[in-house]
Scaffold this motif. Structure first.
Motif, short mmCIF file in Angstrom:
data_model
loop_
_atom_site.label_atom_id
_atom_site.label_comp_id
_atom_site.label_asym_id
_atom_site.label_seq_id
_atom_site.Cartn_x
_atom_site.Cartn_y
_atom_site.Cartn_z
N SER A 52 0.85 -1.19 0.00
CA SER A 52 0.00 0.00 0.00
C SER A 52 0.89 1.24 0.00
N TYR A 53 0.37 2.34 -0.50
CA TYR A 53 1.10 3.61 -0.51
C TYR A 53 0.90 4.40 0.80
N ASP A 54 0.28 3.79 1.81
CA ASP A 54 0.01 4.50 3.05
C ASP A 54 1.26 5.11 3.68
N ALA A 55 2.37 4.36 3.64
CA ALA A 55 3.61 4.82 4.26
C ALA A 55 4.17 6.07 3.58
N PHE A 56 3.73 6.32 2.33
CA PHE A 56 4.28 7.43 1.55
C PHE A 56 3.30 8.59 1.44
N LEU A 57 2.38 8.65 2.40
CA LEU A 57 1.34 9.67 2.35
C LEU A 57 1.57 10.82 3.33
N ASN A 112 -7.28 -3.05 -0.97
CA ASN A 112 -8.17 -4.17 -0.67
C ASN A 112 -8.03 -4.52 0.80
N THR A 113 -9.11 -4.47 1.54
CA THR A 113 -9.05 -4.70 2.98
C THR A 113 -9.58 -6.07 3.38
N THR A 114 -9.84 -6.94 2.42
CA THR A 114 -10.42 -8.24 2.75
C THR A 114 -9.46 -9.12 3.52
N ASN A 115 -8.15 -8.85 3.40
CA ASN A 115 -7.16 -9.67 4.11
C ASN A 115 -6.60 -8.97 5.33
N GLN A 116 -7.32 -7.98 5.82
CA GLN A 116 -6.82 -7.23 6.97
C GLN A 116 -6.66 -8.16 8.16
N ILE A 117 -5.69 -7.80 9.01
CA ILE A 117 -5.36 -8.62 10.17
C ILE A 117 -6.35 -8.33 11.29
N LYS A 118 -7.04 -9.34 11.75
CA LYS A 118 -7.98 -9.18 12.85
C LYS A 118 -7.36 -9.64 14.16
N LEU A 279 -5.12 8.73 12.49
CA LEU A 279 -4.10 8.14 11.64
C LEU A 279 -4.22 6.62 11.68
N GLN A 280 -5.34 6.13 11.18
CA GLN A 280 -5.63 4.71 11.20
C GLN A 280 -5.81 4.19 9.78
N THR A 281 -5.50 2.94 9.59
CA THR A 281 -5.89 2.25 8.37
C THR A 281 -6.82 1.11 8.76
N GLU A 282 -7.31 0.37 7.78
CA GLU A 282 -8.14 -0.79 8.07
C GLU A 282 -7.33 -1.90 8.73
N ASN A 283 -6.00 -1.85 8.59
CA ASN A 283 -5.14 -2.90 9.15
C ASN A 283 -4.56 -2.54 10.52
N ILE A 284 -4.28 -1.26 10.73
CA ILE A 284 -3.54 -0.85 11.93
C ILE A 284 -4.37 0.08 12.80
N GLU A 285 -4.33 -0.21 14.10
CA GLU A 285 -4.90 0.68 15.10
C GLU A 285 -3.77 1.29 15.90
#
Length: 419
Positions: A52-57, A112-118, A279-285
């Protein structure tokens, strides 16, 4: 405009792997000789690197807002992060600094967030081994019983807090801190992960960022844009990380009281308690930890913990012992002194250096406690701590004022004589 493109994950010759992008500053000066931004980690952690490009935002956003340029991301980002930035974060940043303006951000879609870590992902935090870091580890690892919130990994990031990217000494300082702190992680039984980046190289040549450096020492203020760089390092590894505790430096009340004085100087003190949850994504809290304590309460909380006595680190260790005379050492030792526990830390600090000119150091603390600025809230807390414990060794306000008057006059005369 600023264009971020061509994300790739690659191995480097030194046994590390990195996620990297190209950066194009169209119509602007190239801020770092055409080199792209990257985040790297030892190759054993390559599976954690995100596409993902999140780190570069976040940091490019700060640059774009400073130069009033639109930001183009030629790839996908987290919808949650994007929506929060467009709706809330830019407003907060503009309130923080008048040098910043809202900009447009264009992306090619959302991750795609279908594989996000729960469950079962890494729950991490920083292990700088300062008071904030150790308090977080103590609470969220030693005392936490809920496996969904219990720490299971530590991280140390090199992304600006140690100095200018072009200065080899900054990387030496980072490597030395990792060497000092690694035994603490080993004793705790937690993996210690390294993350390095060149993201701060793009900030070093920006001429209008004087406020983002500390007192002309060419050390980047991690409380400002470098604060965003830390979160970017975590985003780069979000294929493995589920939760990340951010060790908070300031109490809720301190942020409320001093936030307006931190405007343009310290982003964390200005808005940390309400910016971080955005500053959240679907994967990280992200979870800020420590706002519920004052600095004296943190010191009290972990003062009997053997890990603190062995591994407390403010980046001023020499021959394995803390200097005892810098401002960070002095503040902690003043608290331990009032608690009657200072001798328990004789192998942690240079107590001889602490006691040398102690009256003068306390005059500085007492004088600072009389002002209201981002740098002096901690001093007021120490003075109040002395009063609460009926300890009369802190100089009076008048004594401190007289001393500081002559101290400043002497320094001014010395500067004039040099001229």
């Amino acid at each position: 405009m600023i264009e971020i493109k061509n994300l790739r994950i690659e191995d480097t010759s030194d046994g590390w792997s990195r996620v990297a992008v190209d950066v194009n500053f169209e119509g602007m000066d190239d801020l770092y000789n055409g080199e792209g931004i990257w985040f790297s980690t030892p190759s054993k952690n390559k599976h954690m690197l995100s596409e993902s490009y999140d780190a570069f935002l976040l940091v490019p956003l700060y640059i774009a807002m400073s130069y009033k340029q639109d930001l183009y991301i030629r790839g996908k980002v987290s919808k949650r992060l994007y929506k929060n930035i467009m709706t809330y974060v830019q407003t907060i940043l503009c309130e923080y600094s008048e040098r910043l303006s809202k900009v447009n951000i264009f992306v090619d879609g959302f991750s795609n967030t279908t594989n996000q870590i729960k469950n079962g992902g890494i729950i991490g935090t920083s292990f700088s081994c300062g008071i904030d870091s150790l308090t977080t580890i103590y609470d969220c690892y030693i005392n936490e019983q809920d496996e969904d919130y219990k720490l299971n990994a530590l991280f140390l990031c090199d992304c600006g807090a140690y100095g200018n990217y072009q200065d080899p000494k900054s990387h030496e300082a980072y490597n030395q801190e990792y060497i000092y702190n690694r035994p603490a992680a080993d004793e705790l039984g937690l993996p210690a992960h390294q993350v390095k980046s060149n993201v701060h190289a793009f900030m070093g040549n920006i001429k209008d960022f004087q406020l983002d450096k500390l007192h002309g020492r060419n050390i980047f203020n991690s409380g400002s844009w470098g604060y965003l760089a830390t979160f970017s390092c975590v985003f780069a590894l979000q294929e493995g990380i589920n939760k990340y505790y951010y060790p908070n430096s300031y109490e809720y009340e301190e942020i409320k009281e001093c936030g307006k004085y931190a405007r343009g100087y310290d982003l964390s003190k200005f808005c940390e308690s309400y910016l971080v949850p955005l500053l959240q994504t679907e994967n990280i809290e992200f979870i800020t930890h420590g706002c519920q304590y004052t600095r004296t309460q943190k010191t009290e909380r972990i003062s009997d913990w053997h890990i603190m006595k062995k591994y407390l680190n403010f980046g001023c260790k020499k021959n394995g012992i803390l200097c005892g005379q810098c401002s960070k050492c002095t503040r902690v030792l003043c608290i331990l002194d009032v608690m009657g526990k200072i001798e328990e830390f004789s192998t942690t600090f240079d107590l001889k250096a602490y006691r040398k000119n102690l009256f003068i150091k306390k005059c500085h603390i007492r004088y600072n406690a009389m002002t209201l600025s981002p740098a002096t809230a901690g001093a007021r807390e120490i003075v109040e701590y002395y009063k609460a414990h009926k300890n009369n060794t802190m100089p009076s306000a008048l004594t401190a004022w007289i001393y500081m008057f002559f101290y400043r006059a002497r320094r001014k005369i010395a500067r004039m004589l040099k001229i």
